[in-house]
Structure formats: C-alpha cells, structure tokens
Design an enzyme around this catalytic site. Structure first.
Site, PDB file in Angstrom:
ATOM      1  N   ASP A 186      77.354  76.130  49.148  1.00  0.00           N
ATOM      2  CA  ASP A 186      76.012  76.517  49.603  1.00  0.00           C
ATOM      3  C   ASP A 186      75.855  76.491  51.117  1.00  0.00           C
ATOM      4  OD1 ASP A 186      75.375  76.753  46.913  1.00  0.00           O
ATOM      5  OD2 ASP A 186      74.691  74.675  46.784  1.00  0.00           O
ATOM      6  N   LYS A 192      77.552  81.278  52.678  1.00  0.00           N
ATOM      7  CA  LYS A 192      78.656  82.261  52.642  1.00  0.00           C
ATOM      8  C   LYS A 192      78.135  83.679  52.388  1.00  0.00           C
ATOM      9  CE  LYS A 192      80.517  79.727  49.394  1.00  0.00           C
ATOM     10  NZ  LYS A 192      79.702  78.500  49.463  1.00  0.00           N
ATOM     11  N   GLY A 225      76.290  80.733  43.664  1.00  0.00           N
ATOM     12  CA  GLY A 225      75.037  81.443  43.899  1.00  0.00           C
ATOM     13  C   GLY A 225      75.013  81.784  45.373  1.00  0.00           C
ATOM     14  N   HIS A 226      75.228  83.044  45.698  1.00  0.00           N
ATOM     15  CA  HIS A 226      75.312  83.462  47.099  1.00  0.00           C
ATOM     16  C   HIS A 226      74.073  84.258  47.460  1.00  0.00           C
ATOM     17  CE1 HIS A 226      79.984  83.020  47.150  1.00  0.00           C
ATOM     18  NE2 HIS A 226      79.354  81.919  46.838  1.00  0.00           N
ATOM     19  N   GLN A 231      82.072  78.211  46.278  1.00  0.00           N
ATOM     20  CA  GLN A 231      82.055  76.756  46.380  1.00  0.00           C
ATOM     21  C   GLN A 231      82.440  76.338  47.810  1.00  0.00           C
ATOM     22  OE1 GLN A 231      83.806  78.040  43.198  1.00  0.00           O
ATOM     23  NE2 GLN A 231      81.636  78.185  42.759  1.00  0.00           N
TER      24      GLN A 231
HETATM   25  P1  GDP Z   1      76.302  80.168  49.600  1.00  0.00           P
HETATM   26  O1  GDP Z   1      76.495  79.704  48.207  1.00  0.00           O
HETATM   27  O2  GDP Z   1      77.277  79.565  50.548  1.00  0.00           O
HETATM   28  O3  GDP Z   1      76.248  81.665  49.728  1.00  0.00           O
HETATM   29  O4  GDP Z   1      74.872  79.618  50.053  1.00  0.00           O
HETATM   30  P2  GDP Z   1      73.516  79.648  49.173  1.00  0.00           P
HETATM   31  O5  GDP Z   1      73.007  81.021  49.131  1.00  0.00           O
HETATM   32  O6  GDP Z   1      73.715  78.944  47.882  1.00  0.00           O
HETATM   33  O7  GDP Z   1      72.608  78.673  50.020  1.00  0.00           O
HETATM   34  C1  GDP Z   1      72.292  78.932  51.334  1.00  0.00           C
HETATM   35  C2  GDP Z   1      70.751  79.024  51.460  1.00  0.00           C
HETATM   36  O8  GDP Z   1      70.379  78.938  52.806  1.00  0.00           O
HETATM   37  C3  GDP Z   1      70.196  80.333  50.965  1.00  0.00           C
HETATM   38  O9  GDP Z   1      68.918  80.120  50.448  1.00  0.00           O
HETATM   39  C4  GDP Z   1      70.128  81.182  52.224  1.00  0.00           C
HETATM   40  O10 GDP Z   1      69.140  82.202  52.159  1.00  0.00           O
HETATM   41  C5  GDP Z   1      69.753  80.149  53.231  1.00  0.00           C
HETATM   42  N1  GDP Z   1      70.243  80.348  54.597  1.00  0.00           N
HETATM   43  C6  GDP Z   1      71.426  80.829  55.022  1.00  0.00           C
HETATM   44  N2  GDP Z   1      71.531  80.738  56.360  1.00  0.00           N
HETATM   45  C7  GDP Z   1      70.374  80.190  56.794  1.00  0.00           C
HETATM   46  C8  GDP Z   1      69.876  79.799  58.080  1.00  0.00           C
HETATM   47  O11 GDP Z   1      70.525  79.919  59.110  1.00  0.00           O
HETATM   48  N3  GDP Z   1      68.623  79.239  58.116  1.00  0.00           N
HETATM   49  C9  GDP Z   1      67.878  79.070  56.992  1.00  0.00           C
HETATM   50  N4  GDP Z   1      66.680  78.511  57.131  1.00  0.00           N
HETATM   51  N5  GDP Z   1      68.312  79.406  55.781  1.00  0.00           N
HETATM   52  C10 GDP Z   1      69.555  79.948  55.682  1.00  0.00           C
HETATM   53  P1  IMO Z   2      78.534  78.323  45.901  1.00  0.00           P
HETATM   54  O1  IMO Z   2      79.580  79.394  45.846  1.00  0.00           O
HETATM   55  C1  IMO Z   2      77.488  74.145  45.271  1.00  0.00           C
HETATM   56  C2  IMO Z   2      79.443  72.067  41.952  1.00  0.00           C
HETATM   57  C3  IMO Z   2      78.582  71.651  40.787  1.00  0.00           C
HETATM   58  C4  IMO Z   2      79.348  70.427  40.316  1.00  0.00           C
HETATM   59  C5  IMO Z   2      80.804  70.830  40.528  1.00  0.00           C
HETATM   60  C6  IMO Z   2      81.491  71.384  39.296  1.00  0.00           C
HETATM   61  O2  IMO Z   2      77.157  78.810  45.650  1.00  0.00           O
HETATM   62  O3  IMO Z   2      78.669  77.525  47.149  1.00  0.00           O
HETATM   63  P2  IMO Z   2      81.366  73.648  37.927  1.00  0.00           P
HETATM   64  O4  IMO Z   2      80.205  74.385  37.361  1.00  0.00           O
HETATM   65  O5  IMO Z   2      82.175  74.416  38.904  1.00  0.00           O
HETATM   66  O6  IMO Z   2      82.214  73.023  36.867  1.00  0.00           O
HETATM   67  O7  IMO Z   2      80.704  72.410  38.726  1.00  0.00           O
HETATM   68  O8  IMO Z   2      80.786  71.810  41.549  1.00  0.00           O
HETATM   69  N1  IMO Z   2      79.379  73.510  42.291  1.00  0.00           N
HETATM   70  C7  IMO Z   2      78.732  73.988  43.362  1.00  0.00           C
HETATM   71  N2  IMO Z   2      77.986  73.369  44.296  1.00  0.00           N
HETATM   72  N3  IMO Z   2      77.711  75.460  45.376  1.00  0.00           N
HETATM   73  C8  IMO Z   2      78.488  76.092  44.480  1.00  0.00           C
HETATM   74  O9  IMO Z   2      78.865  77.389  44.625  1.00  0.00           O
HETATM   75  C9  IMO Z   2      79.008  75.369  43.381  1.00  0.00           C
HETATM   76  N4  IMO Z   2      79.769  75.679  42.301  1.00  0.00           N
HETATM   77  C10 IMO Z   2      80.001  74.534  41.658  1.00  0.00           C
HETATM   78  O10 IMO Z   2      77.287  71.346  41.202  1.00  0.00           O
HETATM   79  O11 IMO Z   2      79.075  69.336  41.154  1.00  0.00           O
HETATM   80 MG    MG Z   3      75.393  78.807  46.665  1.00  0.00          MG
END
Ligand code: GDP
Ligand code: IMO
Ligand code: MG
Length: 423
Positions: free
Chosen positions: A13, A16, A40-41, A223
């Site tokens: 998270d 990415k 979840g991207h 991840q």
């Molecule tokens: P990923 O899994 O690495 O793609 O990241 P996620 O989408 O799960 O989580 C990142 C969260 O932070 C999302 O809700 C993005 O919209 C948000 N986000 C990304 N970059 C920034 C930033 O620079 N500032 C803020 N406030 N939110 C951001």
């Molecule tokens: P993105 O790509 C954050 C965590 C789960 C759990 C562990 C194992 O959005 O960054 P799994 O379902 O893979 O067996 O869970 O890994 N986990 C993540 N945490 N971002 C993710 O993906 C994750 N994918 C799995 O919360 O601790």
């Molecule tokens: Mg994510």
C-alpha cells in the site's frame, strides 16, 4: 531494452498503483509479475478514484499494453468484477490486456481453504485478505494447480473436479467449518468464460520479443518487500516473491534484462494484517496518521497500522531489491506534525542493532528515533519540487543520505498531478 521494475519497500500500500499510472506514458507494456486480488492498487485522475486488484495499473492509458504475468494468481470472479467496473470508461480490453497462459487460477475452494486455515489459527492468524492466495500458491508449488492455459483444454472440467475433490477432502479436517460450494461455483465458471474472451498468450515469449524489438517494459509489483515469502516477516507474509527477483520468475525475464528498480515507500510506514512492525505507533500519533492518511485497506477496508519510517527496514529492502531510485509517497500527510521521527536503529535485548534482523518479534526491541523538523504547511497544491518548503527538502536529503539512493519522486496527494519530480 531493459525492463524497469516498480515495487513496494514496506508492507504494501505504498502507492504503487498511482506511480505506475504516472509512469505509464514512458512505457509500451506494463506487466504485473506476482500476487493476485490480495492487492488493491489505487489510481486517481480527473476526480475519479479507481482500485485495481489484478489488472495492471497502465490500463487507463491508450496505446499501452498491460500483461498479467505467469507469476500472478487470478480469481475469475474478481477479475470479471474488475472488468465490469471499468466498462463505463470504454477500455478496449481485447487490444490492451493480455494474460499469461501460465498464470494460476484461484478456485472457490482455495478461498474456502484460506478462510478455514485462518479461522483455525485463532489469534495467530496471518490476517490474510481471504482471497485464496496462500492455498493457490501452495497448489502451484505442490504441482497441483490449474492454469489459464488449462481452460482451453477439453479435460479442464475433469482437472477442476479432481482438484476440488482434493480440497473438499482437506476441508473435512477443519471441524465445524461450513460452506456452500455450489453457490460459489456458478459465478466462477461464468468468470472462466469471461477469461476465455480475453487474449491469453505465451507471455515469456511475448515479453522477450518485445524487449528485443526495443519496446519499454515496466514491471509492476504487488504487496511489499516485507511481505515477501522469503525475505518478509515470515510467517506474516504473502505467498509470492514480491522482490525484484520475482520479476524474473513472474515474467520469464533474465536477471541481465533488469534496468532501473524504483523502490516506493511512504513518508511514514503502514502495515495491514498481523505480524511484527517495529516502529508501530499504538497511540494518538498513530491514530492521527491513520485519519490524515485515510489508512484503510483498498481491498478489505481494514484499518492499517501506522508508524514512523524505519531506516534499517528500508535499507534491508533496498539491498534485497537492488533499488536504483526511490519514490516517497504521502508527504502531504505529515503536514500536521511539528516534528517527524525516523528510526535509525534498534536496541534489541540491550544491544544496538542497525540492520533488520531475523527475529524482530518475541524479543525486547526498542526503536531509537531521530527527530526531524516538520514543514507544517499544506503540500497538496505544490506542482514543482523547487517550490517545496525547505523542511521537506531537508527530510528528503536526510533520507537520501541514510538510504544512499536518490529520491526522484515526491508525492503530495493521490491525484496524478500531485507528483513532484526531483530528478
Ligand atoms: P498500492 O497498493 O501500493 O497501490 O497503494 P494503495 O492504493 O493500496 O494505497 C495507497 C493510498 O494512498 C491510495 O488511497 C492512494 O490514492 C493514496 N495515495 C497515493 N499517493 C498519495 C499521496 O502522495 N498523498 C495522499 N494523500 N494519498 C496518496
Ligand atoms: P498491495 O499490492 C497490504 C497482507 C495481508 C496479510 C498478508 C497475507 O495493495 O500493496 P494474503 O492475502 O496475501 O495471504 O495476506 O499480506 N497483504 C497486503 N497488505 N497491501 C497488499 O497489497 C497486501 N496483500 C496482502 O494483509 O497480512
Ligand atoms: Mg494496496
């Protein structure tokens, strides 16, 4: 041509999806190399927020191909839902999306096994996203799995039934675990038909031919490094190699073909699910970061655990991945702090430790912090790094010195436009 890699350096998270979307115009192909719908991207542009789980984050840009690589595991039901969510945006999936024939399928019974296993672990549960990731990769390495290429074979149903029978046998060992498989199978078979309507390819050949002909490829990680099956905080990890090496096995690319490795991290740190997190803030500061940063999972909605950045942890991730440049995300979230803390080392059982050790759980670990001046001003309107407050530039310089890698991108908001280049 070399393949660039973008991956998370923390526990996922990091942002990415946002950065892949921002970088996509520089590439011809965006390729996911591991993980599945546990990811979840999030991408944001033109006032709309999109969350992708399996589909690569380059999907919104015309003229760019998106590949779901062999290292990815696909749940046809979730995949179909993702496609349906994108329907209003008139994306030509036939022209823009390819799936590796060697990608493994998540069966409904994999999800049941994930749930049964987590329930049986009680308070020791991993905190899995319950998407069936662990059981699917277990079947892959156990040489029982079903792959995308199998769905075109005349004996697919037989293979499916045989694997399901095996899973049902295992599920019997989880006393009291109840389920209704028939309810799950209808939508799954429907999802298989949707998969069939897309283009499945021998993706390793496709990619290597593309590289040879001068096409630029960006590999998108899911991840984060600390969730890697080998190098993460085992057993509280996911079941794939999230690190740079995973690009080679998850796409069929030789190590000599890897170019830049972009490591992405937040201006602080988060983790969702169970497991060690040395700099976790179990107090009002952690709560403030969670609220300001809206730190709730994009896949499960769970609150993310929050803490300060951890230099030994980041250095470890940089080492394992061979990171050549860094993107620092969510700098805007720290605007509410006068002082920002960074962990420089740990005291473990009375000894100073400045690297990320085997055991950070079950030991007496005290993180030691340095305090940096905060910028205390809104960053979200910034469009040029040159205009950034000096205190933010000092924080960036401080981290660059400690991490010995340049921070080339600083992100100040979720939108595409809130991305500052520091090249
Ligand atoms: P990923 O899994 O690495 O793609 O990241 P996620 O989408 O799960 O989580 C990142 C969260 O932070 C999302 O809700 C993005 O919209 C948000 N986000 C990304 N970059 C920034 C930033 O620079 N500032 C803020 N406030 N939110 C951001
Ligand atoms: P993105 O790509 C954050 C965590 C789960 C759990 C562990 C194992 O959005 O960054 P799994 O379902 O893979 O067996 O869970 O890994 N986990 C993540 N945490 N971002 C993710 O993906 C994750 N994918 C799995 O919360 O601790
Ligand atoms: Mg994510």
């Amino acid at each position: 041509m070399k393949v660039d890699v973008l991956l998370g350096l923390q526990w996922g998270d990091e942002g990415k999806g946002k950065i892949v979307d921002v970088l996509t115009p520089q590439y011809d192909i965006i390729a996911r190399f591991q993980g599945g719908p546990n990811a979840g991207h999030t991408l944001e542009f033109e006032g709309i927020k999109h969350v992708l789980h399996t589909i690569p984050s380059g999907i919104f840009r015309e003229g760019v191909m998106n590949l779901v690589g062999n290292g990815v595991v696909i749940d046809p039901v979730i995949f179909q839902k993702e496609l349906e969510k994108l329907a209003p945006f008139n994306i030509d999936f036939k022209a823009r999306l390819l799936i590796s024939k060697k990608a493994h399928l998540i069966l409904p019974t994999h999800r049941l096994l994930d749930a049964a296993s987590e329930t049986s672990k009680g308070k020791n549960k991993i905190g899995s996203t319950l998407k069936g990731i662990g059981p699917t990769y277990m079947d892959k390495t156990g040489r029982n799995g079903l792959r995308v290429g199998d769905i075109y074979m005349s004996n697919f149903k037989e293979k499916y039934d045989a694997l399901v029978e095996k899973h049902v046998g295992i599920l019997k060992h989880y006393e009291g675990f109840e389920y209704n498989l028939a309810e799950l199978e209808g939508p799954w078979m429907e999802g298989i038909e949707v998969l069939k309507s897309l283009t499945a390819v021998d993706s390793e050949h496709y990619l290597n031919d593309a590289i040879k002909s001068g096409k630029k490829v960006l590999a998108e990680g899911a991840q984060g490094t600390m969730l890697d099956i080998d190098f993460g905080t085992y057993p509280f990890v996911t079941s794939s190699n999230t690190v740079t090496a995973g690009t080679c096995t998850g796409l069929g690319i030789a190590p000599t073909k890897i170019g830049s490795v972009i490591g992405i991290f937040k201006a602080y740190c988060t983790r969702v699910g169970s497991g060690p997190f040395p700099t976790e803030l179990d107090d009002e500061v952690g709560e403030l970061i969670r609220q300001e940063g809206r730190e709730f999972g994009a896949t499960t909605g769970r609150p993310r655990r929050c803490g300060w950045n951890d230099i030994p942890q980041l250095k470890y991730a940089i080492m394992i991945n061979g990171v050549t440049e860094l993107s620092m995300m969510k700098a805007d979230i720290l605007s509410c702090f006068d002082k920002i803390k960074v962990c420089t080392h740990y005291i473990i059982d009375g000894e100073k430790v400045d690297y990320f050790p085997f055991d950070v759980d079950g030991v007496d670990l005290v993180p030691v912090y340095e305090e940096i001046e905060g910028w205390n001003t809104d960053l979200t309107e910034l469009r040029s790094y040159a205009d950034a407050p000096q205190a933010l530039k000092n924080y960036v310089k401080y981290l660059e010195q400690k991490l010995e890698v340049p921070i080339t991108v600083v992100s100040v908001g979720p939108d595409r436009t809130q991305t500052l280049s520091n090249k």
